[in-house]
Design a protein around this motif. Sequence first.
Motif, PDB file in Angstrom:
ATOM      1  N   GLN A 291      -9.967   0.447 -10.925  1.00 25.67           N
ATOM      2  CA  GLN A 291      -9.223  -0.172  -9.837  1.00 25.67           C
ATOM      3  C   GLN A 291     -10.159  -0.749  -8.781  1.00 25.67           C
ATOM      4  OE1 GLN A 291      -6.765   2.544  -7.522  1.00 25.67           O
ATOM      5  NE2 GLN A 291      -7.960   4.291  -8.219  1.00 25.67           N
ATOM      6  N   TYR A 292      -9.714  -1.845  -8.174  1.00 23.60           N
ATOM      7  CA  TYR A 292     -10.431  -2.467  -7.075  1.00 23.60           C
ATOM      8  C   TYR A 292      -9.892  -1.866  -5.786  1.00 23.60           C
ATOM      9  CZ  TYR A 292     -11.922  -5.871 -10.520  1.00 23.60           C
ATOM     10  OH  TYR A 292     -12.477  -6.475 -11.619  1.00 23.60           O
ATOM     11  N   ILE A 293     -10.804  -1.346  -4.950  1.00 20.52           N
ATOM     12  CA  ILE A 293     -10.352  -0.697  -3.730  1.00 20.52           C
ATOM     13  C   ILE A 293     -10.969  -1.363  -2.499  1.00 20.52           C
ATOM     14  CG2 ILE A 293      -9.993   1.495  -4.933  1.00 20.52           C
ATOM     15  CD1 ILE A 293     -12.502   2.549  -3.398  1.00 20.52           C
TER      16      ILE A 293
ATOM     17  N   CYS B 112     -18.173   5.538 -10.881  1.00 24.19           N
ATOM     18  CA  CYS B 112     -17.239   6.656 -10.983  1.00 24.19           C
ATOM     19  C   CYS B 112     -17.279   7.466  -9.689  1.00 24.19           C
ATOM     20  CB  CYS B 112     -17.605   7.530 -12.176  1.00 24.19           C
ATOM     21  SG  CYS B 112     -16.337   8.750 -12.562  1.00 24.19           S
ATOM     22  N   HIS B 113     -16.112   7.725  -9.139  1.00 24.31           N
ATOM     23  CA  HIS B 113     -15.998   8.548  -7.940  1.00 24.31           C
ATOM     24  C   HIS B 113     -14.726   9.373  -8.059  1.00 24.31           C
ATOM     25  CE1 HIS B 113     -16.630   9.736  -3.801  1.00 24.31           C
ATOM     26  NE2 HIS B 113     -15.327   9.559  -3.626  1.00 24.31           N
ATOM     27  N   GLY B 114     -14.877  10.671  -7.939  1.00 26.04           N
ATOM     28  CA  GLY B 114     -13.710  11.545  -8.051  1.00 26.04           C
ATOM     29  C   GLY B 114     -13.039  11.454  -9.404  1.00 26.04           C
ATOM     30  N   GLY B 115     -13.822  11.174 -10.441  1.00 25.53           N
ATOM     31  CA  GLY B 115     -13.279  11.082 -11.787  1.00 25.53           C
ATOM     32  C   GLY B 115     -12.601   9.758 -12.099  1.00 25.53           C
TER      33      GLY B 115
ATOM     34  N   ASP C 231     -11.836  -0.664   8.160  1.00 24.92           N
ATOM     35  CA  ASP C 231     -10.912  -0.411   9.268  1.00 24.92           C
ATOM     36  C   ASP C 231      -9.693   0.447   8.931  1.00 24.92           C
ATOM     37  OD1 ASP C 231      -9.169  -2.093   7.889  1.00 24.92           O
ATOM     38  OD2 ASP C 231      -9.232  -3.705   9.334  1.00 24.92           O
ATOM     39  N   GLY C 232      -9.654   1.081   7.794  1.00 19.54           N
ATOM     40  CA  GLY C 232      -8.489   1.900   7.463  1.00 19.54           C
ATOM     41  C   GLY C 232      -8.703   2.716   6.209  1.00 19.54           C
ATOM     42  N   ASP C 233      -7.642   3.349   5.758  1.00 18.00           N
ATOM     43  CA  ASP C 233      -7.715   4.172   4.559  1.00 18.00           C
ATOM     44  C   ASP C 233      -8.052   3.323   3.336  1.00 18.00           C
ATOM     45  OD1 ASP C 233      -7.024   6.437   5.996  1.00 18.00           O
ATOM     46  OD2 ASP C 233      -4.881   6.228   5.563  1.00 18.00           O
ATOM     47  N   TRP C 234      -8.725   3.939   2.382  1.00 15.77           N
ATOM     48  CA  TRP C 234      -9.028   3.261   1.115  1.00 15.77           C
ATOM     49  C   TRP C 234      -7.737   3.080   0.326  1.00 15.77           C
ATOM     50  CZ3 TRP C 234     -13.524   1.005   0.223  1.00 15.77           C
ATOM     51  CH2 TRP C 234     -14.637   1.429   0.940  1.00 15.77           C
ATOM     52  N   TYR C 235      -7.559   1.893  -0.233  1.00 10.54           N
ATOM     53  CA  TYR C 235      -6.350   1.587  -1.009  1.00 10.54           C
ATOM     54  C   TYR C 235      -6.695   0.684  -2.178  1.00 10.54           C
ATOM     55  CZ  TYR C 235      -6.447  -2.956   1.286  1.00 10.54           C
ATOM     56  OH  TYR C 235      -6.829  -4.200   1.725  1.00 10.54           O
TER      57      TYR C 235
ATOM     58  N   GLY D  58      -1.701  -1.965  -3.249  1.00  6.49           N
ATOM     59  CA  GLY D  58      -1.482  -1.592  -1.850  1.00  6.49           C
ATOM     60  C   GLY D  58      -1.367  -0.087  -1.627  1.00  6.49           C
ATOM     61  N   LYS D  59      -1.457   0.686  -2.684  1.00  7.51           N
ATOM     62  CA  LYS D  59      -1.316   2.145  -2.567  1.00  7.51           C
ATOM     63  C   LYS D  59      -2.640   2.809  -2.208  1.00  7.51           C
ATOM     64  CE  LYS D  59       2.521   2.439  -5.748  1.00  7.51           C
ATOM     65  NZ  LYS D  59       3.064   3.037  -6.970  1.00  7.51           N
ATOM     66  N   ASP D  60      -2.583   3.801  -1.304  1.00  4.68           N
ATOM     67  CA  ASP D  60      -3.767   4.573  -0.958  1.00  4.68           C
ATOM     68  C   ASP D  60      -4.316   5.252  -2.191  1.00  4.68           C
ATOM     69  OD1 ASP D  60      -3.487   3.834   1.675  1.00  4.68           O
ATOM     70  OD2 ASP D  60      -2.737   5.777   2.362  1.00  4.68           O
ATOM     71  N   VAL D  61      -5.655   5.348  -2.247  1.00 11.24           N
ATOM     72  CA  VAL D  61      -6.264   5.973  -3.417  1.00 11.24           C
ATOM     73  C   VAL D  61      -6.665   7.424  -3.187  1.00 11.24           C
ATOM     74  CG1 VAL D  61      -7.017   3.844  -4.504  1.00 11.24           C
ATOM     75  CG2 VAL D  61      -8.527   4.937  -2.870  1.00 11.24           C
TER      76      VAL D  61
END
Length: 102
Positions: A2-4, A33-36, A89-93, A98-101
Motif C-alpha cells: 500500500q501507498y501511505i 516492510c514495516h509492522g509486517g 501533518d497528520g495520521d498515516w493513511y 483514505g483509511k488510517d493504517v
Amino acid sequence: MQYISSQHYRDQDIIDAKRAAGDYTVLVSPVFCHGGEEISVVIDGHHSHAAAIADGVDPIYITATEQQCDKIALIDKDSELYLDASWLDGDWYNINTGKDVW
C-alpha cells in the motif's frame, strides 16, 4: 502493498493546475516492510494523485532515488526512523483508500 502518506492538506488550485497539465506523477519511496506490511511512502505528488483520482485515471508511481530524497537511506537502517523523518501533518493513511493504517 500500500501507498501511505501523512499529508492531508490539499490546495484545490494546485489540483486544478495538475489536472489541466495531465500531471499524475507521484514520487514514492522504495517498498519496505514495516509492522509486517509492505508499504511505500508518498514523498511528492499528493496534488498529482488527487488530480488523477479526480480525472478517473491511474496515478503514475515513480520510485525515488537517494538523490531525490536523502531520507531514503534511513529505510534500511530503521523503518520507524524513516517514517518519523517523513511525517508531515497528520495520521498515516492509505492514499488510495483514505483509511488510517495504524
